[in-house]
Structure formats: structure tokens, C-alpha cells
Design an enzyme around this catalytic site. Structure first.
Site, short mmCIF file in Angstrom:
data_model
loop_
_atom_site.label_atom_id
_atom_site.label_comp_id
_atom_site.label_asym_id
_atom_site.label_seq_id
_atom_site.Cartn_x
_atom_site.Cartn_y
_atom_site.Cartn_z
N ASP A 16 0.86 -1.18 0.00
CA ASP A 16 0.00 0.00 0.00
C ASP A 16 0.90 1.23 0.00
O ASP A 16 1.14 1.85 1.05
CB ASP A 16 -0.90 -0.03 1.24
N GLU A 95 -7.08 4.93 -8.42
CA GLU A 95 -8.40 5.32 -7.92
C GLU A 95 -9.06 6.43 -8.72
O GLU A 95 -8.44 7.43 -9.09
CB GLU A 95 -8.30 5.74 -6.46
N LYS A 132 -9.94 1.60 -8.86
CA LYS A 132 -10.49 1.69 -7.50
C LYS A 132 -11.69 2.63 -7.48
O LYS A 132 -11.63 3.75 -8.00
CB LYS A 132 -9.44 2.19 -6.51
N THR A 156 -13.26 -0.08 -2.86
CA THR A 156 -12.56 0.31 -1.64
C THR A 156 -13.52 0.99 -0.66
O THR A 156 -14.70 1.15 -0.95
CB THR A 156 -11.37 1.21 -2.01
N PHE A 178 -11.75 -2.33 5.04
CA PHE A 178 -10.79 -1.49 5.78
C PHE A 178 -10.74 -1.89 7.25
O PHE A 178 -11.46 -1.35 8.08
CB PHE A 178 -11.18 -0.01 5.63
#
Length: 318
Positions: A16, A95, A132, A156, A178
Site C-alpha cells: 500500500d 483510484e 479503484k 474500496t 478497511f
């Protein structure tokens, strides 16, 4: 073997980060980025040339000031992704602007634009990209349509079981629950005596999704994300994928304690459910989870703010 090497036996490890040096150090298979990581990366000295190249590209494309800013930020996102792909064998997640999270049509348009940039400007196949999108109903529908054009998506900011179920039923390629942000919310809103501290709420959320997906043969990939500590990571050993920060990868690499696989496919599996969540069903079920409602909204706002900050950097350098 150190714990990172052991973990790679059970789970695909994803980094990440947008930092090329960190990616080279930990040799992950895939990588994820988000507006916060792109914002951080573009301020690094090593990426200064990408910033100016992106601005020059946007100016050459033409259009009004807002169009130039948008084209420059899109090019930055794709340029960083292209650099990352030089260092990994797998895919990178890029994203879509979170300010489009409640507009299916515009999310599809932006996703196609990012894919086109990868393909036309860098010669990178869409098979190496995950788009994303925030796991809103609108973006889940966008992902469903994009999959038809072989544009795979990573949904996400996923916090509720309703989000996970809707993604699976829409045949989304991958979800990112998450873990850390879920646990953060419970730590702030409840005392440790109100839930067993040994049963981390974020970890439990992913465990529930994993068992459900595997039991009912859903193909959507589960990638645990947003970890706060090593205990959370190791509690999900065996999950399809885990996207981990460089800081936690460093700790895993420094420890040699033996780890065990915590998640595995159940022996008895069933076909997918035939009852599909409607829009109203999804909204009602998601609304029952106060944590998920708050964290999804907060996450979209945060990524939106980082997108604004990225645009400000572009403006200052135009």
C-alpha cells in the site's frame, strides 16, 4: 523464514504505497494507490519530473483551465501507476476521483479515461490495472458495467456486510475491507468492556466476509486493507490478498516467529444465492451499520480533500 516470507505462502501480499524504493525493497506481487498516497508521492523529489510532464501533457491536450487541471491530475495518477508496474509482476490499483462516488455514469467515464491513458500513453494492458472505486451503490453498479469491458475494479472504503454482499452479487473483481478504520471507530465509540478486545472488530468483519464468499462460491477477491498493527495482519493470514503499508512490512520482515494460516476455504460450499439485493435493500441494510455509514462518508470526504490538494499542486506548477 521471516514472517513476511511465511505470510507469502498463504496470502498474496500487496504493498500500500506509491514509493518506488519501498516497493523494490519488499518485492510485493501487486500494489495499491489512493489519492492520499498519490498526493504524498508527487511531493517526493523523485517524482518531480512526472509532475511537470503531466502538466505539459495537459496543456498540449488543450481546453479551459479546469480541463487542463483535470487532465494533469489524471496523468499524474496513471504515470505513478506506470512507474510502479515496472517494479512488480502483478497489477496496480488506481483510484477514480472520489468526488464522483455517487455518479455511476461519470465514474464509468473516468475509469475508461484512466484505462485509455495506461494503454495509449504507456502501452500497458488493462489486465494489469484495477480501477479503484468507493463501495457506494452507484460505484458498485459502475464496476458491474466496467467488468463487461474487461476493466477490473477494486471496490474500496468497504465497511459493511451489505457493501460486501452487493459487490459479490455484482461480480466485482476485488473488494478492500478497511480493517483498521473499522477498529478505530469501535475504539472511539465503545469501551473495551463492551466488546471483547481479543476479537478485533475489523478482523471479525473480514472473517465474516471471507466465510460467506467461500461458502457460497463467490469469485470476488477479498483484500484486507488499512491495518493498524501486525496482530491484525496475522489474524487474516490465508485471506486472498492483504495490502500492507511499508511500515508494517518492515516489522514482518524483522520477525522470525512462526505464523499459522488463519483463514481457509470451507470443505462444504454452496452455489451463489439467488436472492439479489435491490437498491433499497442495500441502502437499508447499510444504514443499519452506524460505523459503516460514518466511515464510508468520512473516507470519501478525505480522499476528495486529497484530490483538491493534488489539484492545488498542479495549479502552483502550471
Amino acid at each position: 523464514m521471516n514472517q513476511l516470507e511465511q505470510l507469502k505462502k498463504y496470502t498474496k501480499i500487496v504493498i500500500d504505497s506509491g514509493d518506488i524504493e519501498k516497493i523494490e525493497k519488499y518485492t510485493p506481487y501487486d500494489a495499491t494507490t489512493n489519492p492520499s498516497l498519490v498526493l504524498k508521492a508527487i511531493q517526493m523529489k523523485k517524482y518531480r519530473s512526472l509532475l511537470q510532464e503531466s502538466i505539459n501533457y495537459a496543456k498540449k491536450k488543450g481546453g479551459n483551465r479546469n480541463k487542463i487541471i483535470t487532465n494533469a491530475t489524471d496523468k499524474i495518477i496513471v504515470s505513478i501507476g506506470a512507474e510502479i508496474l515496472k517494479k512488480i509482476p502483478g497489477v496496480v490499483s488506481s483510484e477514480v476521483d472520489s468526488r464522483l462516488s455517487f455518479d455511476t455514469h461519470k465514474s464509468i467515464e473516468k475509469a475508461k479515461k484512466l484505462i485509455s491513458l495506461y494503454e495509449t500513453e504507456f502501452g500497458i494492458s488493462r489486465s494489469r490495472i484495477l480501477i479503484k472505486l468507493a463501495a457506494t451503490w452507484e460505484c458498485i453498479q459502475a464496476a458491474k458495467e466496467l467488468e463487461k469491458e474487461n476493466i477490473r475494479c477494486n471496490l474500496t472504503l468497504l465497511f459493511s456486510f451489505a457493501q460486501a454482499r452487493a459487490c459479490a452479487e455484482s461480480k466485482v473483481f476485488l473488494i478492500s475491507p478497511f480493517v483498521g478504520r473499522i477498529s478505530d471507530w469501535y475504539n472511539v465509540n465503545y469501551s473495551s468492556s463492551q466488546y471483547k478486545s481479543s476479537l478485533d472488530p475489523g478482523v471479525q468483519s473480514v472473517q465474516k466476509i471471507y466465510k460467506y464468499y467461500k461458502k457460497y462460491s463467490y469469485k470476488t477477491v477479498i483484500m484486507g486493507a488499512s491495518f493498524r498493527d501486525i496482530k491484525q495482519v496475522l489474524s487474516l493470514s490465508g485471506c486472498d490478498c492483504l495490502t500492507i503499508s511499508p511500515e508494517l512490512l518492515e516489522i514482518l520482515q524483522s520477525k522470525n516467529t512462526i505464523i499459522k494460516q488463519k483463514l481457509s476455504t470451507p470443505k462444504k460450499i454452496f452455489p451463489n444465492h439467488t436472492d439479489i439485493l435491490s437498491h433499497s435493500d442495500f441502502l437499508w441494510l447499510h444504514n443499519q451499520d452506524s460505523m459503516a455509514v460514518e466511515k464510508l462518508s468520512q473516507g470519501i470526504r478525505q480522499f476528495g480533500t486529497d484530490q483538491y490538494l493534488l489539484e492545488e499542486i498542479v495549479i502552483k506548477n502550471m
